[in-house]
Design an enzyme around this catalytic site. Structure first.
Site, PDB file in Angstrom:
ATOM      1  N   SER A 119       0.822  -1.212   0.000  1.00 54.64           N
ATOM      2  CA  SER A 119       0.000   0.000   0.000  1.00 54.64           C
ATOM      3  C   SER A 119       0.850   1.255   0.000  1.00 54.64           C
ATOM      4  O   SER A 119       0.345   2.337  -0.293  1.00 54.64           O
ATOM      5  CB  SER A 119      -0.898   0.027   1.242  1.00 54.64           C
ATOM      6  N   HIS A 140      -2.038  -3.255  -6.757  1.00 58.15           N
ATOM      7  CA  HIS A 140      -2.546  -2.936  -5.422  1.00 58.15           C
ATOM      8  C   HIS A 140      -4.031  -3.253  -5.295  1.00 58.15           C
ATOM      9  O   HIS A 140      -4.878  -2.532  -5.825  1.00 58.15           O
ATOM     10  CB  HIS A 140      -2.273  -1.455  -5.105  1.00 58.15           C
ATOM     11  N   GLU A 152      -5.076  -0.980  -8.353  1.00 55.66           N
ATOM     12  CA  GLU A 152      -4.221   0.083  -8.884  1.00 55.66           C
ATOM     13  C   GLU A 152      -2.923  -0.540  -9.418  1.00 55.66           C
ATOM     14  O   GLU A 152      -2.246  -1.282  -8.698  1.00 55.66           O
ATOM     15  CB  GLU A 152      -3.915   1.114  -7.794  1.00 55.66           C
ATOM     16  N   ASN A 191      -6.015   5.612  -1.727  1.00 49.50           N
ATOM     17  CA  ASN A 191      -5.580   5.790  -0.334  1.00 49.50           C
ATOM     18  C   ASN A 191      -5.140   7.212  -0.037  1.00 49.50           C
ATOM     19  O   ASN A 191      -5.264   7.673   1.098  1.00 49.50           O
ATOM     20  CB  ASN A 191      -4.473   4.796   0.017  1.00 49.50           C
TER      21      ASN A 191
HETATM   22  N1  LIG Z   1      -4.632  -4.983   5.035  1.00 43.53           N
HETATM   23  C1  LIG Z   1      -5.042  -4.186   4.059  1.00 43.53           C
HETATM   24  O1  LIG Z   1      -6.128  -3.575   4.126  1.00 43.53           O
HETATM   25  C2  LIG Z   1      -4.211  -4.017   2.809  1.00 43.53           C
HETATM   26  C3  LIG Z   1      -4.813  -3.505   1.642  1.00 43.53           C
HETATM   27  C4  LIG Z   1      -4.050  -3.393   0.463  1.00 43.53           C
HETATM   28  C5  LIG Z   1      -2.709  -3.747   0.480  1.00 43.53           C
HETATM   29  N2  LIG Z   1      -2.134  -4.228   1.634  1.00 43.53           N
HETATM   30  C6  LIG Z   1      -0.728  -4.623   1.588  1.00 43.53           C
HETATM   31  O2  LIG Z   1      -0.682  -6.048   1.551  1.00 43.53           O
HETATM   32  C7  LIG Z   1       0.504  -6.490   2.211  1.00 43.53           C
HETATM   33  C8  LIG Z   1       0.134  -7.502   3.267  1.00 43.53           C
HETATM   34  O3  LIG Z   1      -0.763  -6.931   4.171  1.00 43.53           O
HETATM   35  P1  LIG Z   1      -1.723  -7.868   5.078  1.00 43.53           P
HETATM   36  O4  LIG Z   1      -2.736  -6.972   5.662  1.00 43.53           O
HETATM   37  O5  LIG Z   1      -2.156  -9.067   4.324  1.00 43.53           O
HETATM   38  O6  LIG Z   1      -0.682  -8.300   6.231  1.00 43.53           O
HETATM   39  P2  LIG Z   1      -0.758  -9.556   7.209  1.00 43.53           P
HETATM   40  O7  LIG Z   1       0.012  -9.171   8.409  1.00 43.53           O
HETATM   41  O8  LIG Z   1      -2.166 -10.043   7.376  1.00 43.53           O
HETATM   42  O9  LIG Z   1       0.028 -10.707   6.410  1.00 43.53           O
HETATM   43  C9  LIG Z   1       1.378 -10.609   6.095  1.00 43.53           C
HETATM   44  C10 LIG Z   1       1.925 -12.017   5.918  1.00 43.53           C
HETATM   45  O10 LIG Z   1       3.261 -11.908   5.425  1.00 43.53           O
HETATM   46  C11 LIG Z   1       3.980 -12.971   5.998  1.00 43.53           C
HETATM   47  N3  LIG Z   1       5.420 -12.740   5.893  1.00 43.53           N
HETATM   48  C12 LIG Z   1       6.216 -11.944   6.641  1.00 43.53           C
HETATM   49  N4  LIG Z   1       7.494 -12.039   6.222  1.00 43.53           N
HETATM   50  C13 LIG Z   1       7.494 -12.901   5.181  1.00 43.53           C
HETATM   51  C14 LIG Z   1       8.506 -13.424   4.338  1.00 43.53           C
HETATM   52  N5  LIG Z   1       9.779 -13.055   4.476  1.00 43.53           N
HETATM   53  N6  LIG Z   1       8.149 -14.294   3.380  1.00 43.53           N
HETATM   54  C15 LIG Z   1       6.865 -14.681   3.242  1.00 43.53           C
HETATM   55  N7  LIG Z   1       5.849 -14.224   3.995  1.00 43.53           N
HETATM   56  C16 LIG Z   1       6.183 -13.349   4.964  1.00 43.53           C
HETATM   57  C17 LIG Z   1       3.478 -13.056   7.434  1.00 43.53           C
HETATM   58  O11 LIG Z   1       3.777 -14.333   8.011  1.00 43.53           O
HETATM   59  C18 LIG Z   1       1.973 -12.817   7.232  1.00 43.53           C
HETATM   60  O12 LIG Z   1       1.254 -14.038   7.068  1.00 43.53           O
HETATM   61  C19 LIG Z   1       1.196  -5.231   2.754  1.00 43.53           C
HETATM   62  O13 LIG Z   1       2.201  -4.850   1.854  1.00 43.53           O
HETATM   63  C20 LIG Z   1       0.082  -4.199   2.779  1.00 43.53           C
HETATM   64  O14 LIG Z   1       0.573  -2.879   2.566  1.00 43.53           O
HETATM   65  C21 LIG Z   1      -2.860  -4.384   2.798  1.00 43.53           C
END
Ligand SMILES: NC(=O)c1ccc[n+]([C@@H]2O[C@H](COP(=O)([O-])OP(=O)(O)OC[C@H]3O[C@@H](n4cnc5c(N)ncnc54)[C@H](O)[C@@H]3O)[C@@H](O)[C@H]2O)c1
Length: 299
Positions: A119, A140, A152, A191
């Site tokens: 994000s 995204h 996006e 965002n």
């Molecule tokens: N949560 C949201 O609303 C949202 C929306 C759009 C984009 N994002 C983006 O998506 C991404 C993930 O967010 P999320 O909310 O799913 O987070 P989350 O914390 O739910 O999940 C992240 C996962 O990544 C894993 N992880 C950490 N290090 C790792 C590695 N080295 N190799 C493999 N896996 C690894 C963790 O074990 C975890 O399961 C971020 O970059 C965030 O900016 C999040």
């Protein structure tokens, strides 16, 4: 041609992005370092698809074949070696993402595009960790990825036309609506607009103008938002916005980019929203939202 997709991270976003890919017919592997939640995540995805079968939007054979196309793994070497397209959705920390991009660059075929669902981080912050900066972009998704239509697609200074065209075509095949940014900018489009609204909501709260509940109610009933900015922060995780702002502040040194005092206090106490049962609101075990007695009363 894309037939196999690798999603990195089996968290809130990665697991649903994986399911979106599998539903669209792609053989999909979801890689995570932590296998402890694979079972629970698979059950959650199956329940979501069962609800779709019940409401008639997916038929049972399509559900079963989508679930069969989706696998979870801790073996990055094998999963990356056969991936035609990678969508990285690991924890929002730049060193983690750069490490992953460098590792996958060495393992994946030369034609493979490495897209990040980040994000906050833009292609140029990841492209130079690889030997294929022309094949790095943002893809995204929005939360929940199984439901939200917009994706996006962000072009970095070195991203090729072909990478953008392939990512846009894939987004459409996934049943989503691509929105292309011709130039990278942190926060992208939706965002940035959302954050401006959130910052104003926090300003009003921190200056004792109105309660969290009153501000959310105004956004829902006057502006037609499906939920207020505080409700949305609790849904997405208060830490996500915190880390995004922290990273921007580190880069710009501009205090207006820093996380606000109230958000920092919540993150430091581990009160991250729905996922920890408490954030701007408190949540019962069944997810019912309640005002927090230690905050100003809800309207
Ligand atoms: N949560 C949201 O609303 C949202 C929306 C759009 C984009 N994002 C983006 O998506 C991404 C993930 O967010 P999320 O909310 O799913 O987070 P989350 O914390 O739910 O999940 C992240 C996962 O990544 C894993 N992880 C950490 N290090 C790792 C590695 N080295 N190799 C493999 N896996 C690894 C963790 O074990 C975890 O399961 C971020 O970059 C965030 O900016 C999040």
């Amino acid at each position: 041609m894309i037939s196999t997709i690798l999603v990195i991270g089996a968290g809130a976003m990665g697991s649903q992005i994986g399911m979106v890919c599998a539903l669209a017919g792609y053989t999909t592997a979801v890689y995570d370092v932590d296998a402890s939640r694979f079972g629970e995540t698979t059950r959650d995805l199956r329940n979501r698809l069962d609800r779709r079968v019940s409401n008639g939007s997916v038929n049972a054979p399509d559900r079963d074949s989508a679930l069969a196309r989706l696998s979870f793994t801790t073996d990055l070497d094998t999963a990356a070696a056969s991936a035609d397209f990678v969508i990285e959705a690991a924890t929002e920390r730049l060193p983690i993402k750069r490490y992953l991009f460098a590792a996958i660059d060495k393992l994946a075929p030369a034609h493979t595009i490495l897209a990040t669902n980040s994000s906050g981080f833009v292609p140029s912050q990841l492209a130079d960790a690889t030997t294929r900066p022309d094949r790095v972009c943002n893809m995204h998704f929005f939360n929940p990825a199984l439901v939200m239509k917009c994706v996006e697609v962000v072009r970095g200074p070195q991203t090729s036309d072909d990478t953008i065209a392939t990512t846009v075509a894939l987004t459409e095949r996934l049943g989503k609506t691509p929105v292309v940014l011709d130039k990278e900018i942190p926060g992208f489009i939706a965002n940035r607009i959302l954050n401006a609204v959130r910052d104003e909501a926090i300003f009003l709260f921190e200056n004792d103008i109105a309660s969290v509940g009153a501000i959310d109610t105004a956004c829902r009933t006057a502006l037609g938002y499906p939920m207020g900015p505080f409700e949305l922060m609790d849904l997405t995780g208060i830490d996500i916005g915190y880390y995004t702002k922290q990273a921007r502040y580190t880069e710009s040194g501009d205090l207006k980019d820093a996380p606000s005092g109230s958000v920092t206090a919540l993150v430091e106490r581990g009160e991250l929203g729905r996922k920890s049962g408490i954030g701007w609101y408190a949540y019962d075990a069944d997810g019912t939202k309640k005002p927090r007695p230690d905050f100003r009363g809800e309207s």
